[in-house]
Write a protein that holds these residues in place. Structure first.
Motif, mmCIF file in Angstrom:
data_model
loop_
_atom_site.group_PDB
_atom_site.id
_atom_site.type_symbol
_atom_site.label_atom_id
_atom_site.label_comp_id
_atom_site.label_asym_id
_atom_site.label_seq_id
_atom_site.Cartn_x
_atom_site.Cartn_y
_atom_site.Cartn_z
ATOM 1 N N ALA A 38 18.017 -1.070 14.828
ATOM 2 C CA ALA A 38 18.464 0.122 14.403
ATOM 3 C C ALA A 38 16.852 0.807 13.832
ATOM 4 C CB ALA A 38 19.160 -0.172 13.144
ATOM 5 N N ALA A 39 16.781 2.046 14.295
ATOM 6 C CA ALA A 39 15.343 2.758 14.225
ATOM 7 C C ALA A 39 15.483 3.684 13.034
ATOM 8 C CB ALA A 39 15.399 3.546 15.545
ATOM 9 N N HIS A 40 14.023 3.937 12.543
ATOM 10 C CA HIS A 40 13.760 4.711 11.377
ATOM 11 C C HIS A 40 13.441 6.059 12.061
ATOM 12 C CE1 HIS A 40 9.847 3.901 12.422
ATOM 13 N NE2 HIS A 40 9.157 4.816 11.777
ATOM 14 N N VAL A 41 13.592 7.056 10.992
ATOM 15 C CA VAL A 41 12.862 8.520 11.472
ATOM 16 C C VAL A 41 11.771 8.742 10.847
ATOM 17 C CG1 VAL A 41 15.249 9.512 11.801
ATOM 18 C CG2 VAL A 41 14.007 9.478 9.477
ATOM 19 N N VAL A 42 10.865 9.450 11.646
ATOM 20 C CA VAL A 42 9.316 9.796 11.033
ATOM 21 C C VAL A 42 9.667 11.161 10.524
ATOM 22 C CG1 VAL A 42 6.969 10.246 11.554
ATOM 23 C CG2 VAL A 42 8.623 8.540 12.978
ATOM 24 N N ALA A 43 9.106 11.377 9.138
ATOM 25 C CA ALA A 43 9.160 12.286 8.344
ATOM 26 C C ALA A 43 7.989 13.574 8.966
ATOM 27 C CB ALA A 43 9.001 12.243 6.997
ATOM 28 N N ASP A 44 8.153 14.767 8.852
ATOM 29 C CA ASP A 44 7.154 15.519 8.789
ATOM 30 C C ASP A 44 6.191 15.907 7.590
ATOM 31 O OD1 ASP A 44 5.460 17.745 9.378
ATOM 32 O OD2 ASP A 44 6.856 19.047 10.244
ATOM 33 N N ALA A 331 1.312 -0.429 11.837
ATOM 34 C CA ALA A 331 1.350 -1.040 12.883
ATOM 35 C C ALA A 331 0.470 0.109 14.084
ATOM 36 C CB ALA A 331 2.456 -1.623 13.460
ATOM 37 N N GLY A 332 0.747 1.428 13.510
ATOM 38 C CA GLY A 332 -0.131 2.187 14.440
ATOM 39 C C GLY A 332 1.200 3.101 15.049
ATOM 40 N N ASN A 333 2.194 3.111 14.567
ATOM 41 C CA ASN A 333 3.467 3.746 15.323
ATOM 42 C C ASN A 333 3.659 5.093 14.558
ATOM 43 O OD1 ASN A 333 4.251 1.949 17.405
ATOM 44 N ND2 ASN A 333 5.055 0.423 15.534
ATOM 45 N N GLN A 334 3.103 5.406 13.371
ATOM 46 C CA GLN A 334 3.063 6.743 13.092
ATOM 47 C C GLN A 334 1.939 6.964 12.026
ATOM 48 O OE1 GLN A 334 7.075 6.197 10.972
ATOM 49 N NE2 GLN A 334 5.988 7.196 9.197
ATOM 50 N N ASP A 335 1.540 8.026 11.787
ATOM 51 C CA ASP A 335 0.088 8.340 11.413
ATOM 52 C C ASP A 335 0.213 8.536 9.751
ATOM 53 O OD1 ASP A 335 -0.940 8.532 13.948
ATOM 54 O OD2 ASP A 335 -0.824 10.781 14.005
ATOM 55 N N HIS A 336 1.106 8.343 9.039
ATOM 56 C CA HIS A 336 1.327 8.544 7.575
ATOM 57 C C HIS A 336 2.351 7.721 7.119
ATOM 58 C CE1 HIS A 336 4.960 10.914 8.177
ATOM 59 N NE2 HIS A 336 4.275 11.222 9.544
ATOM 60 N N PHE A 337 2.233 7.705 5.736
ATOM 61 C CA PHE A 337 3.442 6.902 4.890
ATOM 62 C C PHE A 337 4.338 8.063 4.076
ATOM 63 C CE2 PHE A 337 4.480 3.762 1.408
ATOM 64 C CZ PHE A 337 5.694 3.425 1.826
ATOM 65 N N ARG A 374 -5.626 1.314 6.895
ATOM 66 C CA ARG A 374 -4.469 2.251 6.411
ATOM 67 C C ARG A 374 -3.834 1.567 5.080
ATOM 68 N NH1 ARG A 374 -1.127 4.505 11.819
ATOM 69 N NH2 ARG A 374 -2.518 5.831 12.568
ATOM 70 N N MET A 375 -3.672 0.251 4.884
ATOM 71 C CA MET A 375 -3.127 -0.108 3.581
ATOM 72 C C MET A 375 -4.091 0.069 2.476
ATOM 73 S SD MET A 375 -0.578 -1.730 2.569
ATOM 74 C CE MET A 375 -0.305 -2.623 0.973
ATOM 75 N N ARG A 376 -5.553 0.215 2.841
ATOM 76 C CA ARG A 376 -6.439 0.667 1.841
ATOM 77 C C ARG A 376 -6.157 2.059 1.280
ATOM 78 N NH1 ARG A 376 -10.557 -3.164 1.111
ATOM 79 N NH2 ARG A 376 -11.197 -4.369 2.530
ATOM 80 N N ALA A 377 -5.915 2.798 1.989
ATOM 81 C CA ALA A 377 -5.550 4.403 2.018
ATOM 82 C C ALA A 377 -4.273 4.370 1.424
ATOM 83 C CB ALA A 377 -5.572 5.091 3.186
ATOM 84 N N VAL A 378 -3.313 3.634 1.578
ATOM 85 C CA VAL A 378 -2.154 3.855 0.896
ATOM 86 C C VAL A 378 -2.242 3.333 -0.579
ATOM 87 C CG1 VAL A 378 0.235 2.749 0.869
ATOM 88 C CG2 VAL A 378 -0.602 3.504 2.965
ATOM 89 N N LEU A 379 -3.087 2.308 -0.634
ATOM 90 C CA LEU A 379 -3.324 1.859 -2.103
ATOM 91 C C LEU A 379 -3.783 2.855 -2.913
ATOM 92 C CD1 LEU A 379 -3.829 -1.979 -1.449
ATOM 93 C CD2 LEU A 379 -1.586 -0.937 -2.185
ATOM 94 N N ALA A 380 -5.011 3.317 -2.347
ATOM 95 C CA ALA A 380 -5.829 4.305 -3.102
ATOM 96 C C ALA A 380 -5.264 5.574 -3.522
ATOM 97 C CB ALA A 380 -6.919 4.777 -2.230
ATOM 98 N N GLU A 381 -4.105 5.808 -2.660
ATOM 99 C CA GLU A 381 -3.143 7.142 -2.998
ATOM 100 C C GLU A 381 -2.433 6.917 -4.191
ATOM 101 O OE1 GLU A 381 -1.191 8.148 0.567
ATOM 102 O OE2 GLU A 381 -3.029 8.774 1.746
ATOM 103 N N ARG A 382 -1.966 5.710 -4.329
ATOM 104 C CA ARG A 382 -1.318 5.460 -5.437
ATOM 105 C C ARG A 382 -1.818 4.741 -6.561
ATOM 106 N NH1 ARG A 382 1.212 5.968 -0.925
ATOM 107 N NH2 ARG A 382 3.297 6.106 -0.780
ATOM 108 N N GLY A 383 -3.177 4.878 -6.572
ATOM 109 C CA GLY A 383 -4.173 4.762 -7.688
ATOM 110 C C GLY A 383 -4.380 3.371 -8.066
#
Length: 386
Positions: A38-44, A331-337, A374-383
């Motif tokens: 079952a596949a997710h969608v990638v938001a714009d 995993a590199g399958n999309q460029d953003h969270f 990428r995980m470092r960037a996600v965490l930084a964006e959330r403070g």
């Protein structure tokens, strides 16, 4: 790296890449089981995607991920709850997703099944069985026109309106009678969607199983199988053994999938799993081992993924999509969270930190350097600062 974890921030040392399983980049479809991810969608991320807004989808990235799944030999189950159906993905975007995925599947010969439901109906209103049936029929036509197999999704509207098993039998009987090809039924437990409590007309799960079995037996020629997502292996096995010959059980149990797919002397489950979105390469490797008759090799690949899966789908289970999309990003399958409906905010940081650890140790992050950055960037964006 420093991670927020359930017991507080702690340093985490990444595993040695040489210790992780060797997984394929491509694979042929399995011969011994029928398996859908079952596949997710990638938001714009360049367009508004907040709660209650129309879904803004990056179609190129969304379809590229489906090609990734097909390249690993998996079927794609689209427009399902993993795609945030009814939880950020509205019906206009869903209709376009089904059409686009249908064209992409036809171009490469990929196996595709899509959900047909009733989510174009106003969720704040009460609907008659006639209106619910008409909504299902509209979506059934969309899926069939896309060349996809139909998955008759569990309907929130039907759950709210039906007075008992006889109403489910009436609606499903009419739908199955007009389906062009055998369909997959869909039993999604209320841990995935609280609005589906009491589905099939009974709160008691044994009575609910009896009700859906009666529908299947009355229309066995029009039922390819039933996807069961109750997170109860014993109940799934009992239902599997009670199905008419030729009707498949597709496990949707993201807690017990290795044992259910492997099966026993009395049979096995096929699969339609959200967890195979982030674990597609593991699924391909395990199914290849199963095709070779190598049960030990199969277990060696899939069983170590269970801690990751059980954390990903931990309560509140309906928010598992947040972890699925984070893992796709790492995993590199999309460029953003970023997610439709703003669902990237539906899990707290300690949950995501633990998810990173379990994904790294399961080998679900093919490039650990990329995943770490990428995980470092996600965490930084959330403070959360290193």
């Amino acid at each position: 790296m420093l991670l927020p974890l359930p017991d507080g921030a702690a340093a985490y040392r990444l595993p040695d890449a040489a210790s992780l399983p060797a997984l394929p980049d491509t694979a042929s479809p399995a011969r011994s089981r029928t398996v859908f991810a079952a596949a997710h969608v990638v938001a714009d991320p360049t367009r508004p995607n907040g709660p209650g807004l129309p879904a803004a989808v990056d179609w190129d990235a969304t379809l590229a991920f489906r090609h990734h799944l097909w390249s690993l030999g998996l079927g794609v189950a689209d427009a399902m709850d993993t795609a945030q159906r009814g939880m950020g993905l509205d019906w206009p975007a869903t209709r376009e997703l089904i059409a686009r995925s249908g064209g992409a599947a036809h171009a490469v010969g990929g196996r595709l099944a899509c959900g047909a439901g009733t989510d174009q109906l106003d969720p704040g209103a009460t609907h008659t069985l006639k209106a619910i049936l008409a909504a299902y029929e509209e979506q059934l036509e969309v899926v069939e026109n896309a060349g996809a197999q139909v998955i008759l999704m569990a309907s929130r509207a039907l759950a709210a309106t039906a007075s008992g098993p006889e109403d489910y039998a009436e609606v499903y009987g009419r739908l199955l009678a007009q389906a062009a090809q055998p369909v997959i039924l869909h039993w999604l437990g209320d841990m995935f969607d609280p609005a589906l409590a009491g589905y099939w007309g009974a709160d008691d799960l044994d009575a609910a199983a009896d009700a859906v079995l009666a529908i299947i037996r009355d229309h066995a020629d029009k039922v390819d199988g039933i996807k069961v997502s109750l997170l109860d292996a014993g109940r799934e096995i009992a239902l599997r053994r009670a199905l008419p010959d030729g009707v498949r059980l597709y496990t949707g149990d993201d807690f017990h999938y290795p044992e259910l797919i492997l099966g026993d002397e009395r049979g096995f489950s096929h699969a339609l799993l959200g967890v195979f979105d982030p674990l597609a390469r593991h699924a391909a490797a395990a199914l290849a081992a199963l095709d070779r008759g190598d049960a030990d090799g199969y277990r060696a690949v899939l069983e170590p993924t269970l801690p990751l899966a059980r954390h990903l789908f931990s309560a509140p289970t309906r928010h598992y999509k947040t972890g699925v999309v984070l893992l796709a990003h790492l995993a590199g399958n999309q460029d953003h969270f970023t997610m439709v409906g703003g669902a990237q905010d539906h899990r707290e940081l300690p949950h995501l930190g633990r998810l990173f650890v379990l994904a790294a140790e399961a080998g679900a992050l093919p490039d650990l350097d990329l995943a770490t950055a990428r995980m470092r960037a996600v965490l930084a964006e959330r403070g959360f600062r290193q």
